[in-house]
Design an enzyme around this catalytic site. Structure first.
Site, short mmCIF file in Angstrom:
data_model
loop_
_atom_site.label_atom_id
_atom_site.label_comp_id
_atom_site.label_asym_id
_atom_site.label_seq_id
_atom_site.Cartn_x
_atom_site.Cartn_y
_atom_site.Cartn_z
N HIS A 185 75.66 -13.15 -13.77
CA HIS A 185 76.99 -13.40 -13.22
C HIS A 185 78.04 -12.46 -13.80
CE1 HIS A 185 75.79 -17.42 -11.50
NE2 HIS A 185 76.34 -16.74 -10.54
N ARG A 278 78.55 -12.16 1.88
CA ARG A 278 77.89 -13.33 1.28
C ARG A 278 78.71 -14.58 1.62
NH1 ARG A 278 76.93 -9.63 -3.48
NH2 ARG A 278 74.70 -9.71 -3.96
N ARG A 314 75.73 -12.51 6.34
CA ARG A 314 74.51 -13.21 5.90
C ARG A 314 74.75 -14.71 6.02
NH1 ARG A 314 72.20 -12.56 -0.04
NH2 ARG A 314 73.97 -13.87 -0.60
N GLU A 403 63.44 -10.06 0.60
CA GLU A 403 63.67 -10.45 -0.81
C GLU A 403 62.42 -11.05 -1.43
OE1 GLU A 403 67.98 -11.86 -1.36
OE2 GLU A 403 67.27 -12.98 0.38
N ASN A 426 67.80 -7.50 -5.67
CA ASN A 426 67.99 -8.44 -6.80
C ASN A 426 66.89 -9.50 -6.77
OD1 ASN A 426 70.38 -7.03 -6.97
ND2 ASN A 426 71.61 -8.64 -6.04
N ASP A 427 66.73 -10.13 -5.61
CA ASP A 427 65.69 -11.16 -5.52
C ASP A 427 64.30 -10.55 -5.37
OD1 ASP A 427 66.72 -13.81 -5.86
OD2 ASP A 427 67.95 -13.45 -4.10
N ARG A 437 66.14 -13.26 -12.45
CA ARG A 437 67.11 -12.17 -12.29
C ARG A 437 68.26 -12.26 -13.28
NH1 ARG A 437 69.82 -13.03 -6.44
NH2 ARG A 437 71.65 -12.07 -7.35
N CYS A 474 70.74 -3.75 0.23
CA CYS A 474 72.03 -4.35 -0.13
C CYS A 474 71.98 -5.00 -1.51
CB CYS A 474 72.48 -5.37 0.91
SG CYS A 474 71.40 -6.80 1.02
#
Ligand code: PEP
Ligand code: MG
Length: 541
Positions: A185, A278, A314, A403, A426-427, A437, A474
């Site tokens: 985060h 997002r 998304r 992902e 990321n995922d 992650r 992305c």
């Protein structure tokens, strides 16, 4: 000679300024017997109340609504009746106020972690609350952001969500943490604010307060003791409007798009379009599912700012690291492997239907070129089902995120069912390497230059090239300028990232011909380890 520390570049750009460390949380003194339980309970209650009031004050002063909401939720934890009862019981059982507070909050924390989902995500808030209440009981200064009276580089182990939410680019030039990862985060919030950031930086905590450092968030380096104290600078160049398009030195277009969570993030932003909107960020503090009208308004606001530029919306990506209060799946032992992303449709089909209707309604009233995509798609059947729902709702351009490794290896088949793919690195890293992650300790596995991730990206790009359909990236890996060169060479057609990272990526692409990008991609793919792969693009490191 300045000392060079290495970490992971988590938010691009460079900044120089004096470093100041976030105060350590207070340590508990050795326990002593309680002589006056009633007075001790009052001491604990006074500390809890003072901290609750302080957090509410910070919420009222927060720069944006999301930060305010995060802080209000944390304040409500401090006001919880059960917490007070637990503290009183612990004091009566013989613990002094700070020990009672720490013990009760530790028990709450374990319970939250065990509950998983939205509740587990509150554990970090509880840690911060514990530190603040214990400090108050002990009469020690509250752990808070340093106030050196001049702009500074913030050094910390990691940041509590509330501290990260309050980072003010006017005061904080850059962030260096000893823990954290590219997708923690801290990193995501720092990128959203355009703050150069290096995470997982060994030696960070040894930097003395006031020492001048240069933080290179692109290369993941921190130079310590660089000069006598220069005027602090922040270098995150804004792109001139006429040079928005990303392209290689010989004119091969790679769209450079922004990742956003709300309309405010687009203010004054010169970009080709949005590659990842997002939507869950709009609703993360809603206790009930947002209504159709509320959603139409929120999407229309973003589309209006974009004019006729493209935007990929998304659909809600709830669950695991993105808990939504109205989508709690509390029966899951492992939320990262549970009902999250598109899988939420299995239990709550109406949520997706309402969202698609809202996106379609907002799109009808705007000039923006609106596409939609689903997160966490795993099979061809899921992709086909999602595409059918979107088209029924009046949204003709449909894509899915890649992902999950299962989806990456079947990218060609999935792409038969949809119009485009967007790889969420990321995922995809998290699931490919079985590495959380958010883990700083496993940051080496989450390095986007890992050969296995490159192979999966190559599969996706090749599937797109074979069918002539767009394949974007992305995930945050797209924000690494050298990695962007490799992605362009693999045939990726768009790169979407935190807006602050776009100028450096644009410059890196412009420095290479498409053939050079392809050669770098082949060399990176042939490498056995991340370091060798990275060396394939020497000129932008
Ligand atoms: C990703 O997983 O790479 C991604 C872009 O989505 P998020 O970070 O929102 O999970
Ligand atoms: Mg994701």
């Amino acid at each position: 000679m300045p000392e060079l520390l290495r970490g992971l570049g988590a938010s691009a750009g460079t900044a120089t300024g004096p470093a100041y460390r976030l105060a350590d949380p207070p340590r508990l003194p050795p326990p002593r017997p309680v002589t006056d339980p009633a007075a001790e309970i009052q001491r604990a209650y006074a500390a809890v109340e003072a901290v609750g009031a302080e957090i509410r004050q910070r919420a009222a002063a927060a720069a944006d609504e999301t930060s305010g909401d995060i802080l209000r939720v944390q304040a409500s934890l401090a006001e919880d009746r059960v917490l007070r009862d637990g503290i009183a019981a612990a004091v009566r059982a013989g613990q002094e106020a700070p020990h009672a507070v720490a013990a009760v909050l530790a028990a709450h924390r374990s319970a939250l972690l065990a509950a998983g989902g939205v509740l587990a995500a509150r554990a970090a808030d509880l840690d911060d609350l514990r530190d603040r209440v214990v400090a108050h009981c002990l009469g020690l200064p509250m752990p808070t952001l340093p106030q050196p009276g001049r702009p500074f580089v913030l050094v910390a182990v990691d940041l509590a969500p509330a501290d990260a939410a309050l980072l003010d680019p006017e005061r904080v030039l850059a962030v260096v943490t000893s823990a954290g990862s590219f997708v923690s985060h801290t990193a995501i919030l720092a990128r959203a604010r355009g703050l150069p950031t290096v995470v997982a930086c060994g030696g960070a905590l040894e930097i003395g307060d006031g020492t001048v450092v240069t933080v290179d968030g692109t290369a993941g380096r921190v130079s310590v003791g660089v000069t006598a104290d220069p005027p602090p600078t922040s270098a995150s160049p804004a792109a001139p409007a006429e040079e928005l398009r990303g392209s290689t030195a010989d004119g091969h277009h790679v769209a450079l798009l922004a990742n956003i969570g709300c309309a405010e993030e687009l203010a004054g932003l010169a970009v080709e379009g949005v590659g990842l909107f997002r939507t869950e960020l709009l609703f993360q503090h809603h206790l009930d599912p947002p209504s159709l009208a509320e959603q139409v308004e929120a999407y229309a606001e973003v589309f209006a700012v974009l004019g006729d530029r493209p935007v990929i919306v998304r659909t809600l990506d709830a669950g695991s690291d993105k808990p939504l209060p109205f989508l709690r799946e509390t029966d899951e032992p492992n939320p990262a492997l549970g009902i999250r992303g598109l899988r939420v449709v299995r239990r709550h089909a109406e949520i997706l239907r309402t969202q698609l209707a809202a996106i379609a309604a907002a799109a009808r009233g705007s000039r923006a070129r609106v596409s939609v995509m689903a997160p966490m798609v795993t099979t061809v059947a899921e992709a086909a089902e999602f595409a059918a729902l979107c088209r029924d709702a009046g949204l003709p351009t449909v894509g899915v995120m890649i992902e999950v490794p299962a989806a990456a290896v079947r990218a060609a088949e999935i792409l038969q069912a949809v119009d485009f793919l967007s790889v969420g690195t990321n995922d995809l890293s998290q699931y490919t390497f079985a590495a959380d992650r958010r883990s700083g300790e496993l940051a080496d596995l989450l390095d986007p230059w890992q050969p296995a991730l490159l192979s999966l990206l190559a599969l996706c790009a090749a599937a797109g090239a074979a069918l002539g359909r767009p394949v974007g990236v992305c995930g945050e890996a797209a924000a690494d300028p050298a990695f962007a060169v490799v992605l362009a060479g693999l045939g990726v057609t768009s790169l979407s990232m935190s807006p602050g990272a776009i100028p450096a990526v644009r410059a890196a692409l412009a420095a290479h011909t498409v053939d050079e990008c392809r050669a770098a991609a082949q060399q990176a793919l042939a490498a056995d380890d991340p370091r060798t792969a990275r060396a394939a693009v020497p000129r932008v490191r």
